[in-house]
Design an enzyme around this catalytic site. Structure first.
Site, mmCIF file in Angstrom:
data_model
loop_
_atom_site.group_PDB
_atom_site.id
_atom_site.type_symbol
_atom_site.label_atom_id
_atom_site.label_comp_id
_atom_site.label_asym_id
_atom_site.label_seq_id
_atom_site.Cartn_x
_atom_site.Cartn_y
_atom_site.Cartn_z
ATOM 1 N N LYS A 83 0.681 -1.228 -0.087
ATOM 2 C CA LYS A 83 -0.106 -0.001 -0.023
ATOM 3 C C LYS A 83 0.844 1.236 -0.014
ATOM 4 C CE LYS A 83 -4.346 -1.541 1.832
ATOM 5 N NZ LYS A 83 -5.297 -1.305 2.980
ATOM 6 N N ASP A 126 -10.844 2.957 0.870
ATOM 7 C CA ASP A 126 -11.342 2.477 2.308
ATOM 8 C C ASP A 126 -12.169 3.639 2.959
ATOM 9 O OD1 ASP A 126 -10.188 -0.135 2.010
ATOM 10 O OD2 ASP A 126 -8.348 0.402 3.053
ATOM 11 N N ALA A 177 -6.105 2.825 15.474
ATOM 12 C CA ALA A 177 -5.453 3.916 14.776
ATOM 13 C C ALA A 177 -4.499 3.288 13.708
ATOM 14 C CB ALA A 177 -4.342 4.854 15.659
ATOM 15 N N GLY A 197 -4.424 1.230 9.789
ATOM 16 C CA GLY A 197 -4.750 1.893 8.326
ATOM 17 C C GLY A 197 -5.955 2.195 8.145
ATOM 18 N N GLY A 220 -19.319 -4.076 8.324
ATOM 19 C CA GLY A 220 -18.197 -4.057 7.519
ATOM 20 C C GLY A 220 -18.261 -4.444 6.045
HETATM 21 P P1 NDP Z 1 -3.923 -2.453 11.254
HETATM 22 O O1 NDP Z 1 -3.267 -3.485 11.858
HETATM 23 O O2 NDP Z 1 -3.428 -1.271 10.725
HETATM 24 O O3 NDP Z 1 -4.651 -1.699 12.939
HETATM 25 C C1 NDP Z 1 -5.297 -2.491 13.940
HETATM 26 C C2 NDP Z 1 -5.718 -1.454 15.193
HETATM 27 O O4 NDP Z 1 -6.721 -2.551 15.875
HETATM 28 C C3 NDP Z 1 -4.816 -0.921 15.844
HETATM 29 O O5 NDP Z 1 -5.319 0.496 16.243
HETATM 30 C C4 NDP Z 1 -4.609 -1.876 16.874
HETATM 31 O O6 NDP Z 1 -4.320 -1.141 18.166
HETATM 32 C C5 NDP Z 1 -6.092 -2.266 16.854
HETATM 33 N N1 NDP Z 1 -6.052 -3.393 18.014
HETATM 34 C C6 NDP Z 1 -5.961 -4.742 17.484
HETATM 35 N N2 NDP Z 1 -6.261 -5.609 18.330
HETATM 36 C C7 NDP Z 1 -6.531 -5.010 19.554
HETATM 37 C C8 NDP Z 1 -7.072 -5.459 20.871
HETATM 38 N N3 NDP Z 1 -6.756 -6.580 21.104
HETATM 39 N N4 NDP Z 1 -7.257 -4.245 21.729
HETATM 40 C C9 NDP Z 1 -7.136 -2.928 21.307
HETATM 41 N N5 NDP Z 1 -6.835 -2.562 20.095
HETATM 42 C C10 NDP Z 1 -6.682 -3.435 19.316
HETATM 43 O O7 NDP Z 1 -5.274 -2.829 10.598
HETATM 44 P P2 NDP Z 1 -6.231 -2.223 9.753
HETATM 45 O O8 NDP Z 1 -6.422 -0.932 10.103
HETATM 46 O O9 NDP Z 1 -5.369 -2.259 8.321
HETATM 47 O O10 NDP Z 1 -7.454 -3.044 9.613
HETATM 48 C C11 NDP Z 1 -8.264 -3.373 10.758
HETATM 49 C C12 NDP Z 1 -9.575 -3.984 10.379
HETATM 50 O O11 NDP Z 1 -10.386 -3.340 9.538
HETATM 51 C C13 NDP Z 1 -9.211 -5.183 9.796
HETATM 52 O O12 NDP Z 1 -9.956 -6.239 10.395
HETATM 53 C C14 NDP Z 1 -9.705 -5.307 8.282
HETATM 54 O O13 NDP Z 1 -10.337 -6.312 7.962
HETATM 55 C C15 NDP Z 1 -10.734 -4.230 8.480
HETATM 56 N N6 NDP Z 1 -10.843 -3.478 7.292
HETATM 57 C C16 NDP Z 1 -12.123 -3.219 6.774
HETATM 58 C C17 NDP Z 1 -12.380 -2.539 5.361
HETATM 59 C C18 NDP Z 1 -13.565 -2.836 4.941
HETATM 60 O O14 NDP Z 1 -13.697 -2.296 3.692
HETATM 61 N N7 NDP Z 1 -14.698 -3.339 5.576
HETATM 62 C C19 NDP Z 1 -11.548 -1.987 4.941
HETATM 63 C C20 NDP Z 1 -10.154 -2.072 5.550
HETATM 64 C C21 NDP Z 1 -9.832 -2.753 6.780
HETATM 65 P P3 NDP Z 1 -2.663 -0.886 18.463
HETATM 66 O O15 NDP Z 1 -2.288 0.151 17.891
HETATM 67 O O16 NDP Z 1 -2.889 -0.578 20.012
HETATM 68 O O17 NDP Z 1 -1.923 -2.164 18.110
#
Ligand code: NDP
Length: 266
Positions: free
Chosen positions: A48, A84, A108, A110, A231
């Site tokens: 990306k 997105d 916070a 992607g 979603g």
């Molecule tokens: P990232 O890995 O970039 O970010 C994940 C985020 O989730 C971080 O903020 C992380 O916090 C938080 N997180 C994960 N596990 C926990 C937990 N146990 N407790 C607290 N916070 C948690 O992933 P993306 O942003 O790329 O994707 C996130 C979701 O979005 C995915 O499941 C993906 O499937 C979905 N998505 C859906 C789309 C759609 O069109 N429906 C498009 C794009 C994504 P921390 O910073 O503290 O680690």
């Protein structure tokens, strides 16, 4: 599952292929896309950000986010977009106008970055980022306070709240978004630390998790009388934007959602 059925419904003899590209082969893949005359493509992790240096230009939000998930060929040039956040905003517009709204975003990463930037560009006035890691949360706050705020007139209010314990949604919130990966298959029973009693029927509640679409957030919000975006809605909406950019024609969102529901068993 959703793109080729949409092409067929438009009467287009087009293909949408899944092509795995190793990071070191990205320049060759881009040269290939040009040589084959692709009208565009989606790209995902780990490409990306890396794809940007191989493109001829970027859309406004992709430039602000520093990430591209959709490339569109326009007059022989490959332009990077990020659909997105646009998909989220377009699903929201079916229910409410983002302009003037105050939103709380969990996460916070992607997805949170894409949604918050696009919400700001769509005129939302306040964004509260709630995230477990302060480093990532502060980094997103900086982006919103700086370049994004400058791009949308300077009136954006941004907060970052470290997520320790159960978060209570402030009463003046209009839109609540789970943009974390909590609830994604196979961890379907995972719950986000949110006090569901603070959700009110005036709020729109959205979850980015496409699989399964019926997350705890979605179910709790419905039970509280909120309007809900799941979603799948967001995933279909970003696909609609991609197809329209590539073909110039608006695809049938119902056909696309039907294709996804078969796969995700909704
Ligand atoms: P990232 O890995 O970039 O970010 C994940 C985020 O989730 C971080 O903020 C992380 O916090 C938080 N997180 C994960 N596990 C926990 C937990 N146990 N407790 C607290 N916070 C948690 O992933 P993306 O942003 O790329 O994707 C996130 C979701 O979005 C995915 O499941 C993906 O499937 C979905 N998505 C859906 C789309 C759609 O069109 N429906 C498009 C794009 C994504 P921390 O910073 O503290 O680690």
């Amino acid at each position: 599952a959703m793109i080729e059925p949409a092409f067929r419904a438009l009467g287009l003899d087009w293909r949408y292929l899944t092509l795995e590209v190793r990071p070191e082969d990205l320049p060759a893949a881009l040269a290939g896309a040009r040589a084959f005359g692709f009208k565009g493509f989606n790209c995902t992790i780990p490409h990306k950000v890396a794809v940007i240096e191989h493109l001829d230009g970027l859309g406004e939000s992709a430039k602000l986010m520093g990430a591209v998930n959709c490339v569109v060929e326009r007059d022989g040039k490959l332009v990077g977009e990020n659909t997105d956040g646009k998909g989220f905003v377009s699903s929201l517009r079916e229910i409410a106008d983002p302009a003037g709204k105050s939103c709380v975003i969990f996460g916070a990463g992607g997805a949170a970055r894409a949604i918050s930037v696009e919400m700001a560009l769509a005129g939302c006035v306040k964004v509260t980022i709630v995230n477990r890691s302060s480093e990532r949360g502060s980094e997103l706050r900086e982006l919103l306070v700086g370049d994004v705020n400058a791009a949308c007139g300077g009136a954006l209010e941004v907060d970052f709240v470290p997520w320790d314990g159960t978060y209570e949604i402030p009463a003046d919130t209009d839109v609540v978004i789970n943009a974390t990966s909590i609830g994604l298959y196979p961890d379907v029973d995972a719950r986000i630390a949110l006090d569901t009693e603070t959700l009110t029927p005036a709020m729109v509640v959205a979850d980015v998790i496409p699989s399964p679409p019926e997350t705890h957030v979605v179910r709790d919000a419905r039970a509280r009388g909120c309007k809900v975006i799941d979603g799948l809605g967001m995933l279909v909406a970003q696909g609609v934007i991609g197809i329209e950019s590539w073909t110039g024609q608006p695809p049938d969102a119902a056909v696309m959602r039907g294709g996804l529901e078969e796969v995700f068993g909704a």
